[in-house]
Motif scaffolding. Sequence first.
Motif, PDB file in Angstrom:
ATOM      1  N   ASP A  67     -15.517  19.110   7.028  1.00  0.00           N
ATOM      2  CA  ASP A  67     -14.129  19.286   7.432  1.00  0.00           C
ATOM      3  C   ASP A  67     -13.609  18.081   8.203  1.00  0.00           C
ATOM      4  O   ASP A  67     -12.577  17.516   7.865  1.00  0.00           O
ATOM      5  CB  ASP A  67     -13.992  20.535   8.311  1.00  0.00           C
ATOM      6  CG  ASP A  67     -14.262  21.804   7.522  1.00  0.00           C
ATOM      7  OD1 ASP A  67     -14.825  22.733   8.105  1.00  0.00           O
ATOM      8  OD2 ASP A  67     -13.914  21.843   6.338  1.00  0.00           O
ATOM      9  N   THR A  68     -14.305  17.685   9.243  1.00  0.00           N
ATOM     10  CA  THR A  68     -13.803  16.617  10.103  1.00  0.00           C
ATOM     11  C   THR A  68     -14.902  15.635  10.471  1.00  0.00           C
ATOM     12  O   THR A  68     -16.086  15.961  10.445  1.00  0.00           O
ATOM     13  CB  THR A  68     -13.219  17.194  11.405  1.00  0.00           C
ATOM     14  OG1 THR A  68     -14.228  17.959  12.074  1.00  0.00           O
ATOM     15  CG2 THR A  68     -12.011  18.072  11.125  1.00  0.00           C
ATOM     16  N   CYS A  69     -14.474  14.437  10.830  1.00  0.00           N
ATOM     17  CA  CYS A  69     -15.396  13.392  11.273  1.00  0.00           C
ATOM     18  C   CYS A  69     -15.945  13.768  12.650  1.00  0.00           C
ATOM     19  O   CYS A  69     -15.180  14.137  13.542  1.00  0.00           O
ATOM     20  CB  CYS A  69     -14.650  12.068  11.346  1.00  0.00           C
ATOM     21  SG  CYS A  69     -15.634  10.708  12.007  1.00  0.00           S
ATOM     22  N   PRO A  70     -17.256  13.669  12.871  1.00  0.00           N
ATOM     23  CA  PRO A  70     -17.835  14.045  14.163  1.00  0.00           C
ATOM     24  C   PRO A  70     -17.489  13.064  15.287  1.00  0.00           C
ATOM     25  O   PRO A  70     -17.693  13.372  16.455  1.00  0.00           O
ATOM     26  CB  PRO A  70     -19.342  14.043  13.896  1.00  0.00           C
ATOM     27  CG  PRO A  70     -19.521  13.132  12.733  1.00  0.00           C
ATOM     28  CD  PRO A  70     -18.292  13.289  11.896  1.00  0.00           C
ATOM     29  N   ILE A  71     -16.937  11.901  14.955  1.00  0.00           N
ATOM     30  CA  ILE A  71     -16.573  10.921  15.979  1.00  0.00           C
ATOM     31  C   ILE A  71     -15.110  11.041  16.387  1.00  0.00           C
ATOM     32  O   ILE A  71     -14.779  11.248  17.546  1.00  0.00           O
ATOM     33  CB  ILE A  71     -16.870   9.485  15.500  1.00  0.00           C
ATOM     34  CG1 ILE A  71     -18.366   9.303  15.221  1.00  0.00           C
ATOM     35  CG2 ILE A  71     -16.382   8.453  16.531  1.00  0.00           C
ATOM     36  CD1 ILE A  71     -19.268   9.455  16.433  1.00  0.00           C
ATOM     37  N   CYS A  72     -14.189  10.941  15.410  1.00  0.00           N
ATOM     38  CA  CYS A  72     -12.761  10.936  15.763  1.00  0.00           C
ATOM     39  C   CYS A  72     -12.065  12.257  15.446  1.00  0.00           C
ATOM     40  O   CYS A  72     -10.897  12.442  15.774  1.00  0.00           O
ATOM     41  CB  CYS A  72     -12.039   9.796  15.050  1.00  0.00           C
ATOM     42  SG  CYS A  72     -11.890  10.039  13.260  1.00  0.00           S
ATOM     43  N   GLU A  73     -12.780  13.152  14.746  1.00  0.00           N
ATOM     44  CA  GLU A  73     -12.271  14.480  14.387  1.00  0.00           C
ATOM     45  C   GLU A  73     -11.135  14.448  13.368  1.00  0.00           C
ATOM     46  O   GLU A  73     -10.430  15.427  13.178  1.00  0.00           O
ATOM     47  CB  GLU A  73     -11.855  15.272  15.638  1.00  0.00           C
ATOM     48  CG  GLU A  73     -13.017  15.512  16.582  1.00  0.00           C
ATOM     49  CD  GLU A  73     -12.687  16.469  17.716  1.00  0.00           C
ATOM     50  OE1 GLU A  73     -11.512  16.852  17.850  1.00  0.00           O
ATOM     51  OE2 GLU A  73     -13.612  16.835  18.460  1.00  0.00           O
ATOM     52  N   LYS A  74     -10.955  13.311  12.693  1.00  0.00           N
ATOM     53  CA  LYS A  74     -10.002  13.270  11.587  1.00  0.00           C
ATOM     54  C   LYS A  74     -10.620  13.974  10.385  1.00  0.00           C
ATOM     55  O   LYS A  74     -11.844  14.040  10.248  1.00  0.00           O
ATOM     56  CB  LYS A  74      -9.677  11.819  11.191  1.00  0.00           C
ATOM     57  CG  LYS A  74      -8.818  11.066  12.183  1.00  0.00           C
ATOM     58  CD  LYS A  74      -8.537   9.672  11.649  1.00  0.00           C
ATOM     59  CE  LYS A  74      -7.691   8.867  12.610  1.00  0.00           C
ATOM     60  NZ  LYS A  74      -7.456   7.499  12.115  1.00  0.00           N
ATOM     61  N   ALA A  75      -9.771  14.465   9.490  1.00  0.00           N
ATOM     62  CA  ALA A  75     -10.277  15.066   8.259  1.00  0.00           C
ATOM     63  C   ALA A  75     -10.949  13.990   7.416  1.00  0.00           C
ATOM     64  O   ALA A  75     -10.466  12.856   7.337  1.00  0.00           O
ATOM     65  CB  ALA A  75      -9.129  15.702   7.489  1.00  0.00           C
ATOM     66  N   ILE A  76     -12.075  14.341   6.808  1.00  0.00           N
ATOM     67  CA  ILE A  76     -12.756  13.402   5.916  1.00  0.00           C
ATOM     68  C   ILE A  76     -12.173  13.583   4.523  1.00  0.00           C
ATOM     69  O   ILE A  76     -12.397  14.602   3.870  1.00  0.00           O
ATOM     70  CB  ILE A  76     -14.274  13.631   5.916  1.00  0.00           C
ATOM     71  CG1 ILE A  76     -14.833  13.341   7.312  1.00  0.00           C
ATOM     72  CG2 ILE A  76     -14.955  12.751   4.874  1.00  0.00           C
ATOM     73  CD1 ILE A  76     -16.314  13.555   7.450  1.00  0.00           C
ATOM     74  N   THR A  77     -11.405  12.601   4.080  1.00  0.00           N
ATOM     75  CA  THR A  77     -10.686  12.715   2.808  1.00  0.00           C
ATOM     76  C   THR A  77     -11.271  11.831   1.715  1.00  0.00           C
ATOM     77  O   THR A  77     -10.946  12.010   0.554  1.00  0.00           O
ATOM     78  CB  THR A  77      -9.205  12.342   2.997  1.00  0.00           C
ATOM     79  OG1 THR A  77      -9.119  11.018   3.537  1.00  0.00           O
ATOM     80  CG2 THR A  77      -8.526  13.313   3.969  1.00  0.00           C
ATOM     81  N   ARG A  78     -12.121  10.900   2.072  1.00  0.00           N
ATOM     82  CA  ARG A  78     -12.694   9.998   1.065  1.00  0.00           C
ATOM     83  C   ARG A  78     -13.665  10.748   0.168  1.00  0.00           C
ATOM     84  O   ARG A  78     -14.424  11.601   0.632  1.00  0.00           O
ATOM     85  CB  ARG A  78     -13.426   8.842   1.746  1.00  0.00           C
ATOM     86  CG  ARG A  78     -12.504   7.762   2.272  1.00  0.00           C
ATOM     87  CD  ARG A  78     -13.209   6.759   3.159  1.00  0.00           C
ATOM     88  NE  ARG A  78     -14.467   6.271   2.637  1.00  0.00           N
ATOM     89  CZ  ARG A  78     -15.174   5.301   3.219  1.00  0.00           C
ATOM     90  NH1 ARG A  78     -14.748   4.754   4.329  1.00  0.00           N
ATOM     91  NH2 ARG A  78     -16.309   4.901   2.702  1.00  0.00           N
ATOM     92  N   CYS A  96     -15.074   6.996   8.118  1.00  0.00           N
ATOM     93  CA  CYS A  96     -14.994   5.589   7.741  1.00  0.00           C
ATOM     94  C   CYS A  96     -16.169   4.835   8.355  1.00  0.00           C
ATOM     95  O   CYS A  96     -16.956   5.397   9.124  1.00  0.00           O
ATOM     96  CB  CYS A  96     -13.671   4.980   8.231  1.00  0.00           C
ATOM     97  SG  CYS A  96     -13.513   4.988  10.041  1.00  0.00           S
ATOM     98  N   GLU A  97     -16.272   3.546   8.013  1.00  0.00           N
ATOM     99  CA  GLU A  97     -17.378   2.731   8.519  1.00  0.00           C
ATOM    100  C   GLU A  97     -17.281   2.509  10.029  1.00  0.00           C
ATOM    101  O   GLU A  97     -18.308   2.412  10.709  1.00  0.00           O
ATOM    102  CB  GLU A  97     -17.414   1.387   7.776  1.00  0.00           C
ATOM    103  CG  GLU A  97     -17.987   1.453   6.369  1.00  0.00           C
ATOM    104  CD  GLU A  97     -17.121   2.256   5.405  1.00  0.00           C
ATOM    105  OE1 GLU A  97     -17.669   2.771   4.415  1.00  0.00           O
ATOM    106  OE2 GLU A  97     -15.891   2.358   5.639  1.00  0.00           O
ATOM    107  N   HIS A  98     -16.082   2.429  10.544  1.00  0.00           N
ATOM    108  CA  HIS A  98     -15.884   2.306  11.998  1.00  0.00           C
ATOM    109  C   HIS A  98     -16.585   3.469  12.723  1.00  0.00           C
ATOM    110  O   HIS A  98     -17.395   3.260  13.626  1.00  0.00           O
ATOM    111  CB  HIS A  98     -14.380   2.301  12.297  1.00  0.00           C
ATOM    112  CG  HIS A  98     -14.015   2.452  13.737  1.00  0.00           C
ATOM    113  ND1 HIS A  98     -13.530   1.422  14.498  1.00  0.00           N
ATOM    114  CD2 HIS A  98     -14.066   3.527  14.571  1.00  0.00           C
ATOM    115  CE1 HIS A  98     -13.300   1.845  15.727  1.00  0.00           C
ATOM    116  NE2 HIS A  98     -13.604   3.118  15.798  1.00  0.00           N
ATOM    117  N   CYS A  99     -16.277   4.681  12.299  1.00  0.00           N
ATOM    118  CA  CYS A  99     -16.902   5.853  12.917  1.00  0.00           C
ATOM    119  C   CYS A  99     -18.374   5.956  12.544  1.00  0.00           C
ATOM    120  O   CYS A  99     -19.193   6.455  13.321  1.00  0.00           O
ATOM    121  CB  CYS A  99     -16.143   7.116  12.517  1.00  0.00           C
ATOM    122  SG  CYS A  99     -14.536   7.266  13.328  1.00  0.00           S
TER     123      CYS A  99
END
Length: 202
Positions: A67-78, A96-99
């Motif tokens: 559902d979401t990125c564990p670092i920034c909590e944005k939705a993982i859409t890729r 993303c690679e940053h996170c």
Amino acid sequence: MNRKEKILEILKEKREVTVKELSNIFNVSEMTIYRDIKELEKEGEIKRKHGSVMLNTKENKETLTVDTCPICEKAITRSHPYKITVENVKIIEACCEHCGLLLHQKYADKEVSAITYDFITENPISALNAYFVVGSSAVPCCSPSVIPFASKEDAEKFQKGFGGNVMTFVEAYNEITNKMNINIKSCCTPQHNVTFKLNEIK
């Protein structure tokens, strides 16, 4: 043993369980269970699937959705997110690679491998052997952007058009984690101040 640990024990036995079932087992509200699940999901222990939860294991990876990125909590859409495998068992995805680089910091004391995808071909590559353009004007997700390439030559060509710096995995890791740890403005905030010897990354 706390409730989260008990939930993991139940999942080891039952493989998959619904929120309602857990609510009945522990005699607490579904909202309370959702809070536990969210924490376990951020920790990379479980993943949700159509209203139920499962352990986050290599065997389950094809059937699970993030559902979401564990670092920034944005939705993982890729369709091909950055992913690390911890001790050959637990798989965690980042938006993303940053996170993804910040995610490595969280598991600095563990044996990990990582997969990313070449920006041009979208072919899978080992993140630890990739080249990254860090801080270019192209920001597909979090800032500063980190764009992966299988070859240094392709990374340098991208750099000429969009700026930034071409770096190895270790250099990119140092750049991103150091910036986040001194609170340079970004869409993310550092969640783990962990330091370790980079030559210990596997």
